[in-house]
Scaffold this motif. Structure first.
Motif, PDB file in Angstrom:
ATOM      1  N   THR A 139      16.211  28.576 103.255  1.00 13.53           N
ATOM      2  CA  THR A 139      16.149  26.987 103.393  1.00 13.53           C
ATOM      3  C   THR A 139      14.544  26.698 102.270  1.00 13.53           C
ATOM      4  OG1 THR A 139      14.915  27.470 105.649  1.00 13.53           O
ATOM      5  CG2 THR A 139      17.097  26.736 105.290  1.00 13.53           C
ATOM      6  N   ALA A 140      13.865  27.293 102.125  1.00 12.10           N
ATOM      7  CA  ALA A 140      12.730  27.277 101.444  1.00 12.10           C
ATOM      8  C   ALA A 140      11.483  28.574 100.839  1.00 12.10           C
ATOM      9  CB  ALA A 140      11.932  26.343 102.427  1.00 12.10           C
ATOM     10  N   GLY A 141      10.973  28.698 100.648  1.00 10.75           N
ATOM     11  CA  GLY A 141      10.785  30.300  99.863  1.00 10.75           C
ATOM     12  C   GLY A 141      11.719  31.472  99.084  1.00 10.75           C
ATOM     13  N   ASP A 142      11.078  32.535  98.900  1.00 17.35           N
ATOM     14  CA  ASP A 142      12.364  33.660  98.503  1.00 17.35           C
ATOM     15  C   ASP A 142      13.043  34.406  99.564  1.00 17.35           C
ATOM     16  OD1 ASP A 142      10.789  33.141  95.971  1.00 17.35           O
ATOM     17  OD2 ASP A 142       8.707  33.516  96.176  1.00 17.35           O
ATOM     18  N   ALA A 143      12.943  34.200 100.416  1.00 20.08           N
ATOM     19  CA  ALA A 143      13.541  34.270 101.643  1.00 20.08           C
ATOM     20  C   ALA A 143      14.790  35.507 101.558  1.00 20.08           C
ATOM     21  CB  ALA A 143      13.417  34.143 103.007  1.00 20.08           C
ATOM     22  N   SER A 144      15.708  36.358 101.792  1.00 19.29           N
ATOM     23  CA  SER A 144      17.129  36.400 101.539  1.00 19.29           C
ATOM     24  C   SER A 144      17.432  37.192 102.403  1.00 19.29           C
ATOM     25  CB  SER A 144      16.724  36.875 100.072  1.00 19.29           C
ATOM     26  OG  SER A 144      16.513  38.863  99.730  1.00 19.29           O
ATOM     27  N   GLY A 145      19.071  37.285 102.337  1.00 18.80           N
ATOM     28  CA  GLY A 145      19.533  38.572 103.361  1.00 18.80           C
ATOM     29  C   GLY A 145      21.217  38.395 103.718  1.00 18.80           C
ATOM     30  N   THR A 146      21.931  39.733 104.714  1.00 12.53           N
ATOM     31  CA  THR A 146      22.952  39.093 104.873  1.00 12.53           C
ATOM     32  C   THR A 146      23.323  39.303 105.464  1.00 12.53           C
ATOM     33  OG1 THR A 146      22.929  41.717 104.432  1.00 12.53           O
ATOM     34  CG2 THR A 146      22.801  39.718 102.136  1.00 12.53           C
ATOM     35  N   ALA A 147      24.590  38.725 106.499  1.00  9.95           N
ATOM     36  CA  ALA A 147      24.764  39.238 108.196  1.00  9.95           C
ATOM     37  C   ALA A 147      26.329  39.867 107.573  1.00  9.95           C
ATOM     38  CB  ALA A 147      24.912  37.655 108.473  1.00  9.95           C
ATOM     39  N   ALA A 162      17.042  41.891 106.179  1.00  9.67           N
ATOM     40  CA  ALA A 162      16.190  40.022 105.352  1.00  9.67           C
ATOM     41  C   ALA A 162      14.869  41.028 104.870  1.00  9.67           C
ATOM     42  CB  ALA A 162      15.796  39.082 106.679  1.00  9.67           C
ATOM     43  N   SER A 163      15.273  40.127 103.969  1.00 11.28           N
ATOM     44  CA  SER A 163      13.287  40.919 103.326  1.00 11.28           C
ATOM     45  C   SER A 163      13.292  39.387 102.942  1.00 11.28           C
ATOM     46  CB  SER A 163      14.137  41.529 102.125  1.00 11.28           C
ATOM     47  OG  SER A 163      15.092  41.131 101.309  1.00 11.28           O
ATOM     48  N   ASN A 164      11.549  39.883 102.310  1.00 14.92           N
ATOM     49  CA  ASN A 164      10.806  38.104 101.633  1.00 14.92           C
ATOM     50  C   ASN A 164      10.472  37.403 102.706  1.00 14.92           C
ATOM     51  OD1 ASN A 164      10.371  39.723  99.078  1.00 14.92           O
ATOM     52  ND2 ASN A 164      12.435  38.610  98.335  1.00 14.92           N
ATOM     53  N   LEU A 165      10.366  37.837 103.477  1.00 15.07           N
ATOM     54  CA  LEU A 165       9.776  37.246 104.981  1.00 15.07           C
ATOM     55  C   LEU A 165       8.217  36.751 104.921  1.00 15.07           C
ATOM     56  CD1 LEU A 165      12.395  37.778 107.675  1.00 15.07           C
ATOM     57  CD2 LEU A 165      12.878  35.955 105.991  1.00 15.07           C
ATOM     58  N   ALA A 166       8.001  35.057 105.397  1.00 12.19           N
ATOM     59  CA  ALA A 166       6.625  35.570 105.815  1.00 12.19           C
ATOM     60  C   ALA A 166       6.229  36.064 106.708  1.00 12.19           C
ATOM     61  CB  ALA A 166       6.670  33.920 106.103  1.00 12.19           C
ATOM     62  N   ALA A 167       5.010  36.681 106.990  1.00 12.28           N
ATOM     63  CA  ALA A 167       4.698  37.552 107.625  1.00 12.28           C
ATOM     64  C   ALA A 167       4.261  36.939 109.452  1.00 12.28           C
ATOM     65  CB  ALA A 167       3.072  38.090 107.199  1.00 12.28           C
ATOM     66  N   LEU A 168       4.210  36.850 110.241  1.00 13.33           N
ATOM     67  CA  LEU A 168       4.626  36.675 111.240  1.00 13.33           C
ATOM     68  C   LEU A 168       2.207  36.448 112.215  1.00 13.33           C
ATOM     69  CD1 LEU A 168       7.647  38.840 113.317  1.00 13.33           C
ATOM     70  CD2 LEU A 168       7.339  36.072 112.152  1.00 13.33           C
ATOM     71  N   SER A 169       2.396  35.860 113.515  1.00 15.02           N
ATOM     72  CA  SER A 169       0.940  35.310 113.840  1.00 15.02           C
ATOM     73  C   SER A 169       1.679  35.335 115.406  1.00 15.02           C
ATOM     74  CB  SER A 169       0.228  34.242 112.959  1.00 15.02           C
ATOM     75  OG  SER A 169       1.334  33.285 113.120  1.00 15.02           O
ATOM     76  N   GLU A 170       0.912  36.159 116.040  1.00 13.05           N
ATOM     77  CA  GLU A 170       0.552  35.982 117.533  1.00 13.05           C
ATOM     78  C   GLU A 170       1.716  36.898 117.472  1.00 13.05           C
ATOM     79  OE1 GLU A 170      -1.107  31.978 118.440  1.00 13.05           O
ATOM     80  OE2 GLU A 170      -2.680  32.139 117.754  1.00 13.05           O
ATOM     81  N   GLU A 171       2.160  35.631 118.761  1.00 14.12           N
ATOM     82  CA  GLU A 171       3.925  36.121 119.373  1.00 14.12           C
ATOM     83  C   GLU A 171       4.475  35.671 118.358  1.00 14.12           C
ATOM     84  OE1 GLU A 171       3.850  34.154 123.623  1.00 14.12           O
ATOM     85  OE2 GLU A 171       1.475  35.819 123.802  1.00 14.12           O
ATOM     86  N   GLU A 172       4.900  35.412 117.403  1.00 13.91           N
ATOM     87  CA  GLU A 172       6.185  35.126 116.903  1.00 13.91           C
ATOM     88  C   GLU A 172       6.738  35.897 116.345  1.00 13.91           C
ATOM     89  OE1 GLU A 172       4.062  31.379 113.590  1.00 13.91           O
ATOM     90  OE2 GLU A 172       4.579  32.944 112.796  1.00 13.91           O
ATOM     91  N   VAL A 173       8.063  35.621 116.508  1.00 16.22           N
ATOM     92  CA  VAL A 173       9.139  36.134 116.062  1.00 16.22           C
ATOM     93  C   VAL A 173      10.717  35.808 115.238  1.00 16.22           C
ATOM     94  CG1 VAL A 173       9.724  37.903 118.216  1.00 16.22           C
ATOM     95  CG2 VAL A 173      10.823  35.484 117.675  1.00 16.22           C
ATOM     96  N   TYR A 174      11.389  36.130 114.699  1.00 18.84           N
ATOM     97  CA  TYR A 174      12.561  36.329 114.157  1.00 18.84           C
ATOM     98  C   TYR A 174      13.773  36.423 115.209  1.00 18.84           C
ATOM     99  CZ  TYR A 174       9.859  35.929 109.655  1.00 18.84           C
ATOM    100  OH  TYR A 174       9.351  35.334 108.610  1.00 18.84           O
ATOM    101  N   GLN A 175      14.089  34.877 114.918  1.00 18.57           N
ATOM    102  CA  GLN A 175      15.626  35.042 115.607  1.00 18.57           C
ATOM    103  C   GLN A 175      16.753  34.901 115.146  1.00 18.57           C
ATOM    104  OE1 GLN A 175      15.348  35.101 119.167  1.00 18.57           O
ATOM    105  NE2 GLN A 175      17.411  34.877 118.792  1.00 18.57           N
ATOM    106  N   VAL A 176      17.644  35.560 115.659  1.00 17.41           N
ATOM    107  CA  VAL A 176      18.811  35.360 115.238  1.00 17.41           C
ATOM    108  C   VAL A 176      20.131  34.369 115.844  1.00 17.41           C
ATOM    109  CG1 VAL A 176      21.292  36.433 113.656  1.00 17.41           C
ATOM    110  CG2 VAL A 176      19.193  37.352 113.213  1.00 17.41           C
ATOM    111  N   TRP A 177      20.672  33.920 115.426  1.00 15.88           N
ATOM    112  CA  TRP A 177      21.943  32.702 115.965  1.00 15.88           C
ATOM    113  C   TRP A 177      22.967  32.640 115.797  1.00 15.88           C
ATOM    114  CZ3 TRP A 177      19.133  30.474 119.884  1.00 15.88           C
ATOM    115  CH2 TRP A 177      17.492  30.385 119.621  1.00 15.88           C
TER     116      TRP A 177
END
Length: 239
Positions: A139-147, A162-177
């Motif tokens: 949706t923005a940036g350079d991230a890419s991935g497959t499902a 997924a790849s090229n994802l932005a770094a996480l901070s504190e308790e952040e996570v990536y969630q799949v829906w």
């Protein structure tokens, strides 16, 4: 010994067909030599190390063992012995029997391992199937991935990479829906490595597997407790 005596090792290893087995057992009931060999094989069997993992026999091993058997010192020729072999003859036969038993069991274990490996390969090839596949769009940036939704036997799994994802901070996570008609359901949580790569494998239970999912998405969430998307959608695609 008669020609039937040559079948003693095959009989011990259960390699004879029904007709051959019946013929040999008739011979066995009358042949003291074969009876003694089978008794020695069974007694030696208890002393062999079964705990070791099967390995491929070294090249030429069997030939070297048989060569030693054939060149071993024999007792001096004697007059025809009675039907039951003498103790001295049995002692000379034991090393040969031990070697034959070792080769037989070693070969059987190796063959079983090879056949099991080949069966696993065939089974794997027949049960793994990709049911759905999509490239995730950022949706923005350079991230890419497959499902992918894959079927393995009776189970279905969602695999997201997924790849090229932005770094996480504190308790952040990536969630799949997974979404159906705009209604999201959680389908796995992941964090990323130092190069911005992450993945998740989510087993679809019976309820999930029966749903007709139309979209898969990855969002950046403040923590791993989100029951509905709270953060920004990073990747998404129809599936």
């Amino acid at each position: 010994m008669t020609q039937q005596c040559d079948h003693v090792l095959d009989y011990y290893n259960q390699h004879l067909d029904d007709i051959e087995k019946a013929a040999f057992e008739k011979h066995l009931s009358e042949c003291a030599d074969c009876q003694e060999i089978l008794a020695d094989l069974k007694s030696l069997e208890d002393t062999l190390p079964y705990a070791a993992d099967p390995v491929e026999p070294p090249a030429g091993m069997e030939e070297r063992i048989f060569a030693k058997i054939e060149t071993a010192d024999r007792p001096e020729p004697v007059k025809p012995a009675p039907l039951r072999p003498s103790k001295k003859k049995r002692q000379w036969m034991l090393p040969s029997i031990a070697a034959l038993l070792a080769i037989s069991l070693f070969g059987n274990a190796y063959l079983f391992t090879q056949l099991s490996d080949e069966a696993d390969i065939v089974q794997q090839a027949t049960i793994d199937q990709v049911l759905q596949y999509a490239e995730l769009a950022p949706t923005a940036g350079d991230a890419s991935g497959t499902a992918s939704i894959i079927e393995q036997g009776e189970e279905k799994r969602l695999v997201v990479q997924a790849s090229n994802l932005a770094a996480l901070s504190e308790e952040e996570v990536y969630q799949v829906w997974l979404l159906q008609d705009g209604q999201p359901e959680r389908a796995g949580t992941f964090v990323i490595d130092n190069e911005g790569r992450g993945s998740v494998i989510f087993t679809l239970n019976e309820e999930y597997a029966e749903r007709d999912w139309d979209t898969v998405a990855v969002s950046l969430e403040p923590d791993a407790n989100s029951e509905l998307p709270e953060g920004e959608i990073i990747l998404a695609s129809e599936i």
